[in-house]
Write an enzyme that holds these catalytic residues in place. Structure first.
Site, mmCIF file in Angstrom:
data_model
loop_
_atom_site.group_PDB
_atom_site.id
_atom_site.type_symbol
_atom_site.label_atom_id
_atom_site.label_comp_id
_atom_site.label_asym_id
_atom_site.label_seq_id
_atom_site.Cartn_x
_atom_site.Cartn_y
_atom_site.Cartn_z
ATOM 1 N N LYS A 22 -33.795 -5.403 43.001
ATOM 2 C CA LYS A 22 -34.576 -6.078 44.051
ATOM 3 C C LYS A 22 -35.212 -5.055 44.986
ATOM 4 C CE LYS A 22 -32.256 -7.501 47.795
ATOM 5 N NZ LYS A 22 -32.673 -7.075 49.149
ATOM 6 N N ASN A 23 -34.412 -4.096 45.449
ATOM 7 C CA ASN A 23 -34.925 -3.178 46.472
ATOM 8 C C ASN A 23 -35.913 -2.157 45.916
ATOM 9 O OD1 ASN A 23 -33.504 -4.555 48.347
ATOM 10 N ND2 ASN A 23 -31.898 -3.010 48.646
ATOM 11 N N ARG A 93 -37.185 -9.494 55.725
ATOM 12 C CA ARG A 93 -37.532 -8.302 56.478
ATOM 13 C C ARG A 93 -38.357 -7.306 55.658
ATOM 14 N NH1 ARG A 93 -36.117 -4.088 58.049
ATOM 15 N NH2 ARG A 93 -36.408 -3.663 60.256
ATOM 16 N N CYS A 117 -31.415 -8.728 62.206
ATOM 17 C CA CYS A 117 -30.767 -9.489 61.144
ATOM 18 C C CYS A 117 -29.288 -9.556 61.463
ATOM 19 C CB CYS A 117 -31.025 -8.847 59.793
ATOM 20 S SG CYS A 117 -30.155 -7.311 59.594
ATOM 21 N N ARG A 122 -32.341 -3.319 63.624
ATOM 22 C CA ARG A 122 -33.244 -2.864 62.551
ATOM 23 C C ARG A 122 -34.693 -2.644 62.999
ATOM 24 N NH1 ARG A 122 -31.884 -5.670 56.949
ATOM 25 N NH2 ARG A 122 -32.827 -3.764 56.202
ATOM 26 N N ASP A 315 -24.915 -0.734 51.186
ATOM 27 C CA ASP A 315 -24.991 -2.022 50.490
ATOM 28 C C ASP A 315 -23.787 -2.296 49.588
ATOM 29 O OD1 ASP A 315 -27.373 -2.466 51.767
ATOM 30 O OD2 ASP A 315 -28.636 -1.883 50.086
ATOM 31 N N ARG A 407 -30.490 -14.291 47.287
ATOM 32 C CA ARG A 407 -31.561 -13.345 47.627
ATOM 33 C C ARG A 407 -31.468 -12.079 46.782
ATOM 34 N NH1 ARG A 407 -31.254 -11.553 53.333
ATOM 35 N NH2 ARG A 407 -32.966 -10.345 52.493
#
Ligand code: EPU
Length: 440
Positions: A22-23, A93, A117, A122, A315, A407
């Site tokens: 995803k990132n 975000r 968040c 952030r 993470d 997500r």
């Protein structure tokens, strides 16, 4: 809202494959704004964040063709759109990563300022500082960042901040600099593998980037970028999460598409704890290989400090906290990227974990049995750690608000059930009669 009902105590075994990251995919998708296309991305994971980014890109004049399974094709149809609205940015975000590509290609960008968040404020000051150094004029109006530059000029930019560099900030500045006049040097750039993946796509589009994946990135500006095809790297956080899930159930799981090279800090901690991550074919590509995860009978405590890559990733902090609850002894976890990223502490405590927090540090008192309970997911990785706790716990766990999980993990319950877990996705309204639904 969906929740998970987990029957704990089942050992995971079998084989699974890691999805695309995803990132990595989010900034790659944003980079498609830099050319008319077509840009083909393969292995983009089917996640709600990805759908949100697709929605945003469509609003920004990109047509997305999904007709070929496993491939998204991006093509610009309206190059005049420049506004990333609050409606979408507030849901994700990472929308901020359209800022650099929009500015570079369309000379103007309006992107709603992302809010905080669940784990802190952030800020985006480093993103803006980097783009200003390239020649952009930036103002804030009505909650929107207005960015304008008739031309971008290469320069030397320092992107370090109080918590290290910035991943999406590096992505923004690197993307914008690809078409700036002259050479840009980013010092103290983020070294995350997702930045190297983005540079691979940009170079395939015709950019001239050197050093991505190191703290010093050099970008020689080119006139324009063109079509390209790219396969998204596998998700290192998903890979680490499933390895940890195998370990909390004392399981035996083979994971294919495992980005071993991108996970060395986590593998080092796994080994220290007594979890073996063994490469089945050492000749296989270390960026995408097959590993077998098994654990020793008794797990050992350890010390973990989250850091920018190649250090231990923030993470995976929450997932390792669950794992360390099961170790024989006390562990220390210090969060150096997001000192407030501990929403899971109170929820894990409801399941019998003994966690003592002082500022950015948590002492995990090991050797306590986890007991099923209704718990509340607060963010993506916290949700994953609660699901893992549910797998390890005695009895039934209800994890509420699993939309956070959706997500970043493609149908996690299906993958875990395939490995032998017992997880049911249900609507939380079904639980009201059972007295376990949690108020919003
Ligand atoms: N920071 C600043 N100023 C900035 C930008 C960041 O001070 O302008 C600070 C942040 O507050 C934080 C640190 O710098 O303390 C690092 O933040 P960074 O900008 O690197 O985070 P990000 O790029 O917004 C990405 C991931 C996050 C991941 C972080 C750190 C994406 C879409 N998000 O965020 O992923 O935690 O890098 O590795 O790539 C997740 O997937 O669960 C997630 C939160």
């Amino acid at each position: 809202m969906d929740c998970f009902r987990i029957e704990g105590g089942r050992r995971l075994s079998g084989r699974m494959t890691v999805e695309g990251a995803k990132n990595a995919a989010l900034p790659l998708m944003a980079a498609t704004l830099l050319a008319d296309g077509p840009i083909d991305l393969h292995d983009v994971p089917d996640l709600s964040d990805i759908r949100n980014m697709m929605r945003l890109l469509v609003e920004l004049g990109i047509e997305i063709d999904e007709s070929v399974p496993g491939r998204l094709r991006f093509q610009t149809v309206d190059p005049t759109a420049i506004h990333a609205r609050y409606d979408i940015v507030r849901t994700m975000r990472a929308s901020i990563c359209v800022l650099g590509p929009l500015l570079a290609r369309r000379r103007r960008a309006i992107v709603s300022m992302p809010g905080g968040c669940a784990f802190g404020s952030r800020p985006v000051d480093l993103h803006l500082r980097g783009l200003e150094a390239l020649g952009a004029t930036i103002t804030l109006d009505g909650g929107d960042i207005h960015c304008r530059a008739d031309r971008l000029r290469g320069t030397t930019i320092f992107l370090g901040g109080p918590f290290g560099s910035t991943v999406l900030g590096t992505a923004n500045v690197m993307s914008a600099a690809t078409v700036a006049e002259g050479t840009t040097i980013i010092e103290s750039a983020a070294c995350e593998p997702e930045i190297a993946d983005l540079a691979r796509l940009l170079n395939a589009m015709g950019a001239r980037i050197e050093g991505a994946g190191t703290p010093r990135i050099v970008i020689h500006g080119v006139d324009e970028l063109g079509p390209a095809t790219h396969r998204v790297m596998p998700d290192r956080i998903v890979a680490g999460t499933y390895a940890a899930a195998a370990a909390v159930t004392n399981g035996d799981v083979e994971i294919a598409g495992f980005p071993y090279d991108a996970l060395l800090a986590a593998i080092d901690r796994f080994q220290e704890i007594g979890v073996n991550v063994e490469r089945l074919d050492p000749a296989e590509d270390p960026t995408r290989c097959t590993v077998r995860v098994t654990s020793e009978r008794s797990l050992r405590p350890t010390i973990i400090t989250t850091q920018p890559h190649p250090g231990f990733p923030t993470d995976l902090q929450a997932q390792f906290m669950t794992l360390l609850c099961l170790a024989q002894g006390n562990s220390i976890i210090t969060e150096k990227i997001y000192p407030e990223r501990f929403m899971h502490v109170a929820e894990l405590s409801r399941m019998g974990a003994t966690l003592i927090r002082q500022g950015p540090t948590v002492m995990v008192v090991g050797g306590r049995e986890l007991v099923g309970a209704p718990v509340m997911a607060s963010d993506l990785r916290a949700s994953a750690c609660l699901v893992m706790a549910g797998l390890a716990a005695r009895g039934e766990t209800i994890v509420n608000r699993v939309y956070h999980l959706d997500r970043g993990y493609v149908r996690m319950e299906e993958t875990l059930n395939m490995l032998g877990a017992s997880i049911e996705r249900i609507d939380d309204r079904e639980l009201v009669g059972e007295g376990v639904a949690v108020e919003a």
